[in-house]
Structures are given as structure tokens and as C-alpha cells.
Design a protein around this motif. Structure first.
Motif, mmCIF file in Angstrom:
data_model
loop_
_atom_site.group_PDB
_atom_site.id
_atom_site.type_symbol
_atom_site.label_atom_id
_atom_site.label_comp_id
_atom_site.label_asym_id
_atom_site.label_seq_id
_atom_site.Cartn_x
_atom_site.Cartn_y
_atom_site.Cartn_z
ATOM 1 N N ALA A 48 9.118 1.940 2.560
ATOM 2 C CA ALA A 48 9.800 3.105 1.983
ATOM 3 C C ALA A 48 9.110 4.364 2.478
ATOM 4 C CB ALA A 48 9.780 3.055 0.463
ATOM 5 N N LYS A 49 9.908 5.397 2.644
ATOM 6 C CA LYS A 49 9.387 6.668 3.131
ATOM 7 C C LYS A 49 9.771 7.761 2.162
ATOM 8 C CE LYS A 49 8.672 7.901 7.941
ATOM 9 N NZ LYS A 49 9.201 7.830 9.311
ATOM 10 N N VAL A 104 0.856 -1.182 0.000
ATOM 11 C CA VAL A 104 0.000 0.000 0.000
ATOM 12 C C VAL A 104 0.892 1.232 0.000
ATOM 13 C CG1 VAL A 104 -1.599 1.378 1.350
ATOM 14 C CG2 VAL A 104 -1.980 -1.069 1.133
ATOM 15 N N TYR A 105 0.539 2.173 -0.839
ATOM 16 C CA TYR A 105 1.290 3.423 -0.965
ATOM 17 C C TYR A 105 0.349 4.585 -0.675
ATOM 18 C CZ TYR A 105 4.115 0.376 -4.037
ATOM 19 O OH TYR A 105 4.848 -0.648 -4.572
ATOM 20 N N GLN A 145 5.175 3.918 2.008
ATOM 21 C CA GLN A 145 4.745 2.620 1.503
ATOM 22 C C GLN A 145 4.822 1.582 2.609
ATOM 23 O OE1 GLN A 145 7.469 0.540 -0.980
ATOM 24 N NE2 GLN A 145 6.096 -1.166 -1.308
ATOM 25 N N TYR A 146 3.817 0.721 2.634
ATOM 26 C CA TYR A 146 3.819 -0.434 3.529
ATOM 27 C C TYR A 146 3.728 -1.706 2.707
ATOM 28 C CZ TYR A 146 3.545 2.166 7.838
ATOM 29 O OH TYR A 146 3.845 2.982 8.907
ATOM 30 N N TYR A 147 4.404 -2.720 3.195
ATOM 31 C CA TYR A 147 4.330 -4.023 2.553
ATOM 32 C C TYR A 147 4.026 -5.055 3.632
ATOM 33 C CZ TYR A 147 5.653 -8.356 0.277
ATOM 34 O OH TYR A 147 5.648 -9.636 -0.208
ATOM 35 N N ASN A 148 2.881 -5.676 3.518
ATOM 36 C CA ASN A 148 2.478 -6.741 4.423
ATOM 37 C C ASN A 148 2.635 -6.337 5.897
ATOM 38 O OD1 ASN A 148 1.355 -9.269 4.837
ATOM 39 N ND2 ASN A 148 3.314 -10.339 4.784
#
Lengths: 111, 115
Positions: B56-57, B32-33, B48-51
Motif C-alpha cells: 500500500a502507498k 512493515v509500515y 507499507q511492505y508485506y513480505n
């Protein structure tokens, strides 16, 4: 200097014209290049996706990447009023999920 | 329809307040971004989130925070709001890295107006 530069327009063309939209970039690490279309008050939608240099065609749309010049283009043939939208280029490097977007070019196709 | 759902569509609030924006990604997408879009800055990557994990920021202010929950929906929290925070906030999702992860699918956005 921004990493991705895009002329904001607006670009106004008659129906049936060939449209050329362009972006330049400064980061030579970019490998993936995309074009998104955004209608007013909507989310961007992916239009074209290319990897590295070369051309890619999809219907009336052609995406072109010239990595030596750090320049990408989107051509729209036989433009239609329904193509009126903002077109954003986007790109990313290898092994990263982060997309860098251009500011978008507003296109208006009049009948 | 991209399959990404964002709520609310519109939010009007006052300076100094705190709001929460919600996003449900496409079925099966783990990433999700969050992006902010304003007239003068274009589409700016926030985070960004992953699972469930931050991956990333980008240009996210300290007043802003986000999280991704076990069911993969995400929330963006904006606090101590200022007039300049007025913008369209988009959520996007993508398939797992290595599976054409660069192809983002965007929601319809939340229009935030800070008065």
C-alpha cells in the motif's frame, strides 16, 4: 476535510479526574478503531482496539464507538500523572492494512 | 519495548542530501509500515511492505523510496532533502493480514533534521 478529526488540545486535568478524548470521522467504511498513546519522543503504543460499534473496557480505560454518529471516545478514569501523553485515534476499513490516524490530543494530568 | 528497532535515532543533514533510515520489524511480523510525523500534519502513512512486496502507498513523495529485504528489515530512502522533510519518521510492523493486522507496533522513530 480530513478523514479523521481530533482536537489537538492540550487538555489539562487534575489527578483523579475522568478524561474524555474524542475523534470524529467521515468514512463510513471504517470498521476497526484504535487508540494509541504516545509519550514525548517515543513511538505510539496501542492502548485499545475495538471492532465496529460498542464499548470495550480495560482497567481504567474505556473505548466507545458510535458508528451511526461516526464518533469514537476514550475515557480514562482516575487519571494519573503517568497518563500525560498524546493520545491518537486510528481507524481502518475491512480488508485493508492502512490505518488513518487523528492528529492526536495532548493530555496533561497534574498532581 | 515494542520489538521494532529503528536506526539511527537522530539524523542531521543538509538540504539536497540523501539519507537512509533502517527498520527491523518484530520477530515474525511480515508487514512493515513507514509513517512521517510532523507537528502540523500528525502521523502520515507513507508506504507499507508485506513480505518483500509493496502492499500500500500513502502520501509518499517521489523523492522517497523504500524497500523490504529478504530478512524482512526495511529501509526508507529520502533524497534531495528539503527543509520541510524535517520530521519524526516511524516504522511499524504487524502480524500477517487476517491476524489482527490492524494492531501496529511502532519503533522509537528517527528524528530527521534538515538544515
Amino acid at each position: 476535510q480530513k478523514e479523521v478529526e481530533q482536537d489537538p488540545g492540550p487538555l489539562s486535568v487534575p489527578e483523579g479526574a475522568i478524561v474524555s478524548l474524542n475523534c470524529t470521522y467521515s468514512n463510513s467504511a471504517f470498521q476497526y478503531f484504535m487508540w494509541y498513546r504516545q509519550y514525548s519522543r517515543k513511538g505510539p503504543e496501542l492502548l485499545m482496539y475495538t471492532y465496529s460499534s460498542g464499548n470495550k473496557e480495560d482497567g481504567r480505560f474505556t473505548a466507545q464507538v458510535d458508528k451511526s454518529s461516526k464518533y469514537i471516545s476514550l475515557f480514562i478514569r482516575d487519571s494519573q500523572p503517568s497518563d500525560s501523553a498524546t493520545y491518537l485515534c486510528a481507524m481502518s476499513g475491512y480488508n485493508t492494512d492502512k490505518l488513518i490516524f487523528g492528529t492526536g490530543t495532548r493530555l496533561q494530568v497534574f498532581p | 519495548d515494542s520489538g521494532v528497532t529503528q536506526t539511527p535515532k537522530h539524523l542531521i543533514t543538509a538540504t539536497g542530501q540523501r539519507v537512509t533510515l533502517r527498520c527491523s520489524p518484530r520477530s515474525g511480523d511480515l508487514s512493515v509500515y513507514w509513517y512521517q510525523q510532523s507537528l502540523d500534519q500528525g502521523l502520515q502513512f507513507l508506504i507499507q511492505y508485506y513480505n518483500g512486496e509493496e502492499r500500500a502507498k500513502g502520501n509518499i513523495l517521489e523523492r522517497f523510496s523504500a524497500q523490504q529485504f529478504p530478512d524482512l528489515h526495511s529501509e526508507l530512502n529520502l533524497s534531495s532533502l528539503e527543509l520541510g522533510d524535517s520530521a519524526l519518521y516511524f516504522c511499524a510492523s504487524s502480524a500477517p493480514p487476517g491476524a489482527a493486522n490492524e494492531k501496529l507496533f511502532f519503533g522509537s522513530g528517527t528524528q530527521l533534521s534538515v538544515l
